[in-house]
Enzyme design. Structure first.
Site, PDB file in Angstrom:
ATOM      1  N   HIS A 195       6.527  -1.451   3.615  1.00 46.35           N
ATOM      2  CA  HIS A 195       6.319  -2.835   4.056  1.00 46.35           C
ATOM      3  C   HIS A 195       5.551  -3.595   2.987  1.00 46.35           C
ATOM      4  O   HIS A 195       4.703  -3.030   2.294  1.00 46.35           O
ATOM      5  CB  HIS A 195       5.598  -2.909   5.405  1.00 46.35           C
ATOM      6  CG  HIS A 195       4.368  -2.058   5.486  1.00 46.35           C
ATOM      7  ND1 HIS A 195       4.414  -0.695   5.676  1.00 46.35           N
ATOM      8  CD2 HIS A 195       3.062  -2.377   5.387  1.00 46.35           C
ATOM      9  CE1 HIS A 195       3.182  -0.211   5.700  1.00 46.35           C
ATOM     10  NE2 HIS A 195       2.341  -1.210   5.512  1.00 46.35           N
ATOM     11  N   ILE A 196       5.862  -4.851   2.877  1.00 45.92           N
ATOM     12  CA  ILE A 196       5.155  -5.755   1.965  1.00 45.92           C
ATOM     13  C   ILE A 196       4.270  -6.650   2.830  1.00 45.92           C
ATOM     14  O   ILE A 196       4.753  -7.321   3.747  1.00 45.92           O
ATOM     15  CB  ILE A 196       6.135  -6.639   1.176  1.00 45.92           C
ATOM     16  CG1 ILE A 196       7.131  -5.790   0.387  1.00 45.92           C
ATOM     17  CG2 ILE A 196       5.374  -7.599   0.257  1.00 45.92           C
ATOM     18  CD1 ILE A 196       8.259  -6.610  -0.260  1.00 45.92           C
ATOM     19  N   HIS A 197       2.967  -6.644   2.531  1.00 45.71           N
ATOM     20  CA  HIS A 197       2.056  -7.569   3.210  1.00 45.71           C
ATOM     21  C   HIS A 197       2.107  -8.919   2.495  1.00 45.71           C
ATOM     22  O   HIS A 197       2.048  -8.967   1.261  1.00 45.71           O
ATOM     23  CB  HIS A 197       0.608  -7.089   3.115  1.00 45.71           C
ATOM     24  CG  HIS A 197       0.298  -5.807   3.815  1.00 45.71           C
ATOM     25  ND1 HIS A 197      -0.342  -5.755   5.029  1.00 45.71           N
ATOM     26  CD2 HIS A 197       0.512  -4.516   3.453  1.00 45.71           C
ATOM     27  CE1 HIS A 197      -0.515  -4.484   5.391  1.00 45.71           C
ATOM     28  NE2 HIS A 197      -0.008  -3.721   4.445  1.00 45.71           N
ATOM     29  N   GLN A 215      -2.193   3.237   2.869  1.00 43.99           N
ATOM     30  CA  GLN A 215      -1.017   3.075   3.723  1.00 43.99           C
ATOM     31  C   GLN A 215      -1.248   3.813   5.037  1.00 43.99           C
ATOM     32  O   GLN A 215      -1.546   5.012   5.052  1.00 43.99           O
ATOM     33  CB  GLN A 215       0.235   3.633   3.028  1.00 43.99           C
ATOM     34  CG  GLN A 215       1.512   3.404   3.831  1.00 43.99           C
ATOM     35  CD  GLN A 215       2.772   3.873   3.098  1.00 43.99           C
ATOM     36  OE1 GLN A 215       2.687   4.550   2.072  1.00 43.99           O
ATOM     37  NE2 GLN A 215       3.921   3.526   3.642  1.00 43.99           N
ATOM     38  N   ASN A 246       0.849  -1.195   0.000  1.00 44.02           N
ATOM     39  CA  ASN A 246       0.000   0.000   0.000  1.00 44.02           C
ATOM     40  C   ASN A 246       0.883   1.243   0.000  1.00 44.02           C
ATOM     41  O   ASN A 246       1.910   1.281   0.688  1.00 44.02           O
ATOM     42  CB  ASN A 246      -0.887   0.017   1.247  1.00 44.02           C
ATOM     43  CG  ASN A 246      -1.910  -1.111   1.242  1.00 44.02           C
ATOM     44  OD1 ASN A 246      -2.424  -1.480   0.195  1.00 44.02           O
ATOM     45  ND2 ASN A 246      -2.192  -1.658   2.404  1.00 44.02           N
TER      46      ASN A 246
HETATM   47  P1  DGP Z   1      -0.660  -0.390   5.774  1.00 44.44           P
HETATM   48  O1  DGP Z   1      -2.109  -0.057   5.981  1.00 44.44           O
HETATM   49  O2  DGP Z   1      -0.378  -1.006   4.430  1.00 44.44           O
HETATM   50  O3  DGP Z   1       0.226   0.775   6.105  1.00 44.44           O
HETATM   51  O4  DGP Z   1      -0.349  -1.544   6.831  1.00 44.44           O
HETATM   52  C1  DGP Z   1       0.088  -1.320   8.124  1.00 44.44           C
HETATM   53  C2  DGP Z   1      -0.099  -2.603   8.861  1.00 44.44           C
HETATM   54  O5  DGP Z   1       0.681  -2.548  10.035  1.00 44.44           O
HETATM   55  C3  DGP Z   1      -1.537  -2.873   9.309  1.00 44.44           C
HETATM   56  O6  DGP Z   1      -1.994  -4.065   8.679  1.00 44.44           O
HETATM   57  C4  DGP Z   1      -1.456  -3.048  10.810  1.00 44.44           C
HETATM   58  C5  DGP Z   1       0.014  -3.228  11.054  1.00 44.44           C
HETATM   59  N1  DGP Z   1       0.484  -2.655  12.303  1.00 44.44           N
HETATM   60  C6  DGP Z   1       0.276  -1.391  12.741  1.00 44.44           C
HETATM   61  N2  DGP Z   1       0.871  -1.218  13.928  1.00 44.44           N
HETATM   62  C7  DGP Z   1       1.487  -2.388  14.230  1.00 44.44           C
HETATM   63  C8  DGP Z   1       2.283  -2.823  15.330  1.00 44.44           C
HETATM   64  O7  DGP Z   1       2.554  -2.099  16.291  1.00 44.44           O
HETATM   65  N3  DGP Z   1       2.737  -4.109  15.280  1.00 44.44           N
HETATM   66  C9  DGP Z   1       2.468  -4.943  14.242  1.00 44.44           C
HETATM   67  N4  DGP Z   1       2.964  -6.181  14.304  1.00 44.44           N
HETATM   68  N5  DGP Z   1       1.726  -4.564  13.187  1.00 44.44           N
HETATM   69  C10 DGP Z   1       1.240  -3.301  13.190  1.00 44.44           C
END
Ligand code: DGP
Length: 120
Positions: free
Chosen positions: A106-108, A100, A93
């Site tokens: 980051h890559i999901h 995002q 994203n």
């Molecule tokens: P995006 O929406 O593409 O920016 O994805 C961000 C992702 O990061 C979202 O799926 C939730 C995850 N995320 C947010 N905060 C944290 C965190 O503190 N720890 C972890 N493991 N994931 C997180």
């Protein structure tokens, strides 16, 4: 040394804090350039985020093709180790319209269930 490859963190970035162990996370794998963690809000039975250790806001800011290659090579390794034999989705994203929410590239990698297409 190439200054663009010097380790750099953003003090206000939640993912940089995870990389520095200031915030706990469930780490899947890591090496000198990247780390993979389980998403705190999983969208499937498997939901892993692959991030560079150096702070890069999003894919448009990447200057290092080798870094991008390393991140995407992790996708296949993780799919194999997580046994995503039936497939999975890889998502990057970018920005507000792209959904995002964390401004650290980051890559999901999402899998473990049948995913719908197209996304909303
Ligand atoms: P995006 O929406 O593409 O920016 O994805 C961000 C992702 O990061 C979202 O799926 C939730 C995850 N995320 C947010 N905060 C944290 C965190 O503190 N720890 C972890 N493991 N994931 C997180």
């Amino acid at each position: 040394m190439d200054p663009s490859k010097t380790a750099a963190r953003d003090a206000n970035c939640i993912f940089c804090k995870i990389i520095d162990r200031q915030i706990p996370s469930n780490i899947v794998t890591e090496d000198e350039t990247c780390i993979a963690i389980r998403d705190v809000n999983p969208q499937g039975p498997i939901h892993i985020l692959i991030l560079p250790k150096n702070h890069v806001a999003n894919i448009t800011e990447v200057k290092d093709a080798q870094l991008l290659g390393s991140l995407f090579m992790k996708v296949g390794e993780i799919a194999k180790s997580e046994k995503l034999d039936h497939g999975f989705r890889t998502v990057v994203n970018t920005g507000e319209h792209g959904g995002q929410t964390v401004d650290h590239l980051h890559i999901h990698v999402i899998g473990g269930r049948h995913l719908e297409w197209p996304p909303g």
